[in-house]
Design a protein around this motif. Structure first.
Motif, mmCIF file in Angstrom:
data_model
loop_
_atom_site.group_PDB
_atom_site.id
_atom_site.type_symbol
_atom_site.label_atom_id
_atom_site.label_comp_id
_atom_site.label_asym_id
_atom_site.label_seq_id
_atom_site.Cartn_x
_atom_site.Cartn_y
_atom_site.Cartn_z
ATOM 1 N N UNK A 134 0.777 -1.234 0.000
ATOM 2 C CA UNK A 134 0.000 0.000 0.000
ATOM 3 C C UNK A 134 0.805 1.279 0.000
ATOM 4 N N UNK A 135 2.113 1.203 0.217
ATOM 5 C CA UNK A 135 2.929 2.419 0.232
ATOM 6 C C UNK A 135 3.309 2.822 -1.201
ATOM 7 N N UNK A 136 3.055 4.073 -1.523
ATOM 8 C CA UNK A 136 3.317 4.589 -2.867
ATOM 9 C C UNK A 136 4.783 4.994 -2.996
ATOM 10 N N UNK A 137 5.403 4.535 -4.079
ATOM 11 C CA UNK A 137 6.800 4.853 -4.362
ATOM 12 C C UNK A 137 6.839 6.019 -5.353
ATOM 13 N N UNK A 138 7.530 7.089 -4.998
ATOM 14 C CA UNK A 138 7.665 8.243 -5.886
ATOM 15 C C UNK A 138 9.134 8.607 -6.027
ATOM 16 N N UNK A 139 9.436 9.369 -7.065
ATOM 17 C CA UNK A 139 10.839 9.757 -7.304
ATOM 18 C C UNK A 139 10.908 11.041 -8.110
ATOM 19 N N UNK A 140 12.040 11.713 -7.977
ATOM 20 C CA UNK A 140 12.365 12.866 -8.796
ATOM 21 C C UNK A 140 13.764 12.675 -9.365
ATOM 22 N N UNK A 141 14.021 13.246 -10.530
ATOM 23 C CA UNK A 141 15.293 12.964 -11.204
ATOM 24 C C UNK A 141 15.492 13.858 -12.419
ATOM 25 N N UNK A 142 16.721 13.885 -12.892
ATOM 26 C CA UNK A 142 17.045 14.372 -14.226
ATOM 27 C C UNK A 142 17.404 13.149 -15.062
ATOM 28 N N UNK A 143 17.284 13.256 -16.377
ATOM 29 C CA UNK A 143 17.534 12.087 -17.213
ATOM 30 C C UNK A 143 18.038 12.482 -18.595
ATOM 31 N N UNK A 144 18.707 11.522 -19.223
ATOM 32 C CA UNK A 144 19.154 11.656 -20.605
ATOM 33 C C UNK A 144 18.333 10.732 -21.492
ATOM 34 N N UNK A 145 18.437 10.939 -22.791
ATOM 35 C CA UNK A 145 17.768 10.089 -23.779
ATOM 36 C C UNK A 145 18.822 9.182 -24.416
ATOM 37 N N UNK A 146 18.590 7.863 -24.475
ATOM 38 C CA UNK A 146 19.541 6.994 -25.176
ATOM 39 C C UNK A 146 19.365 7.142 -26.691
ATOM 40 N N UNK A 147 20.420 7.503 -27.376
ATOM 41 C CA UNK A 147 20.326 7.772 -28.809
ATOM 42 C C UNK A 147 21.531 7.172 -29.543
ATOM 43 N N UNK A 148 21.494 7.296 -30.843
ATOM 44 C CA UNK A 148 22.640 6.998 -31.710
ATOM 45 C C UNK A 148 22.599 7.989 -32.860
ATOM 46 N N UNK A 149 23.717 8.135 -33.545
ATOM 47 C CA UNK A 149 23.705 8.928 -34.772
ATOM 48 C C UNK A 149 22.870 8.201 -35.822
ATOM 49 N N UNK A 150 22.118 8.961 -36.595
ATOM 50 C CA UNK A 150 21.297 8.368 -37.647
ATOM 51 C C UNK A 150 21.935 8.574 -39.014
ATOM 52 N N UNK A 151 23.250 8.637 -39.016
ATOM 53 C CA UNK A 151 24.003 8.759 -40.254
ATOM 54 C C UNK A 151 25.394 8.205 -40.029
ATOM 55 N N UNK A 152 26.023 7.741 -41.078
ATOM 56 C CA UNK A 152 27.406 7.279 -40.994
ATOM 57 C C UNK A 152 28.353 8.270 -41.655
ATOM 58 N N UNK A 153 27.848 9.481 -41.904
ATOM 59 C CA UNK A 153 28.689 10.462 -42.603
ATOM 60 C C UNK A 153 28.383 11.865 -42.105
ATOM 61 N N UNK A 154 29.441 12.637 -41.844
ATOM 62 C CA UNK A 154 29.303 14.054 -41.503
ATOM 63 C C UNK A 154 30.083 14.853 -42.528
ATOM 64 N N UNK A 155 29.423 15.840 -43.129
ATOM 65 C CA UNK A 155 30.066 16.663 -44.138
ATOM 66 C C UNK A 155 30.046 18.127 -43.696
ATOM 67 N N UNK A 156 31.213 18.742 -43.663
ATOM 68 C CA UNK A 156 31.308 20.162 -43.324
ATOM 69 C C UNK A 156 32.571 20.715 -43.957
ATOM 70 N N UNK A 157 32.641 22.035 -44.013
ATOM 71 C CA UNK A 157 33.838 22.698 -44.523
ATOM 72 C C UNK A 157 34.008 24.021 -43.795
ATOM 73 N N UNK A 158 35.241 24.494 -43.760
ATOM 74 C CA UNK A 158 35.513 25.766 -43.101
ATOM 75 C C UNK A 158 34.750 26.891 -43.788
ATOM 76 N N UNK A 159 34.762 26.911 -45.100
ATOM 77 C CA UNK A 159 34.121 27.997 -45.843
ATOM 78 C C UNK A 159 32.611 28.025 -45.604
ATOM 79 N N UNK A 160 31.973 26.859 -45.688
ATOM 80 C CA UNK A 160 30.523 26.828 -45.533
ATOM 81 C C UNK A 160 30.115 27.143 -44.101
#
Length: 210
Positions: free
Chosen positions: A168-194
């Motif tokens: 009958x005892x209610x369990x409660x909690x407070x917290x900060x959290x992160x999201x589990x993710x991954x990159x959704x690409x195998x390529x990053x394209x950038x340049x100094x000029x752009x």
């Protein structure tokens, strides 16, 4: 699933765009009515990590993080600046923020979760990547001590009590959290000029199920 317990640099995720995604299957019947069904029990979040880049040093940090994760191979933690607390954005998490369950006199393990309520309906989101040191817990509105009364696994979001929670005892909690993710690409394209011209790379990130 291969996962690295490391957070994407928070200063780079700040300013990124993203949020929850749902999948709904809609069939229109011959009489004009619809049948709607969702094969997903939980939403999935997507983000664009490129929008948080502000300098070439940021690009270098992104590339280093991307290479260390081997592109899409390893998952990692992501701070969603729009939704990373068990409470409202303007408040500090407290031990009575979220209801985890009710004791039955036998159970010792409870999973962290966050409720999203509107119009009488509520969705319970599993929280599997709490931030270490941010979790507080209460039993029947009485704060209990970490390390003595309970422990948290920050890799799974499981709270384990030293003794079974009384019936009958209610369990409660407070917290900060992160999201589990991954990159959704195998390529990053950038340049100094752009980049100096204000053109930042598109770096999609997607939530993963664990």
């Amino acid at each position: 699933m291969a996962f690295h317990e490391v957070r994407f640099p928070a200063n780079l995720s700040f300013g990124s765009v993203g949020g929850p995604e749902r999948r709904t299957e809609i069939v229109t019947l011959t009489n004009g009515f619809e049948e709607r069904n969702s094969p997903w029990a939980h939403s999935r979040r997507r983000y664009d990590a490129g929008l948080g880049l502000r300098s070439l040093d940021d690009v270098a940090a992104l590339v280093a993080f991307f290479e260390a994760r081997r592109g899409q191979l390893y998952g990692f933690r992501w701070k969603d600046w729009a939704d990373f607390k068990s409470c409202a954005a303007s408040k500090k998490p407290g031990p009575e923020d979220q209801i985890l369950g009710t004791g039955d006199g036998l159970a010792r393990v409870f999973a962290l979760r966050k409720g999203y309520a509107s119009g009488g309906a509520v969705y319970w989101r599993p929280i599997v990547k709490p931030v270490a040191g941010s979790v507080t817990v209460a039993l029947a509105r009485r704060p209990v001590a970490e390390g003595i009364d309970w422990q948290v696994d920050v890799a799974t979001g499981q709270i384990t009590f030293a003794d079974p929670v009384p019936e009958g005892e209610v369990v409660t909690a407070g917290f900060e959290f992160d999201v589990p993710v991954r990159f959704d690409t195998d390529r990053i394209q950038t340049s100094v000029a752009s980049f100096q011209a204000g053109d930042v790379p598109n770096v999609p990130v997607v939530e993963v199920r664990l």
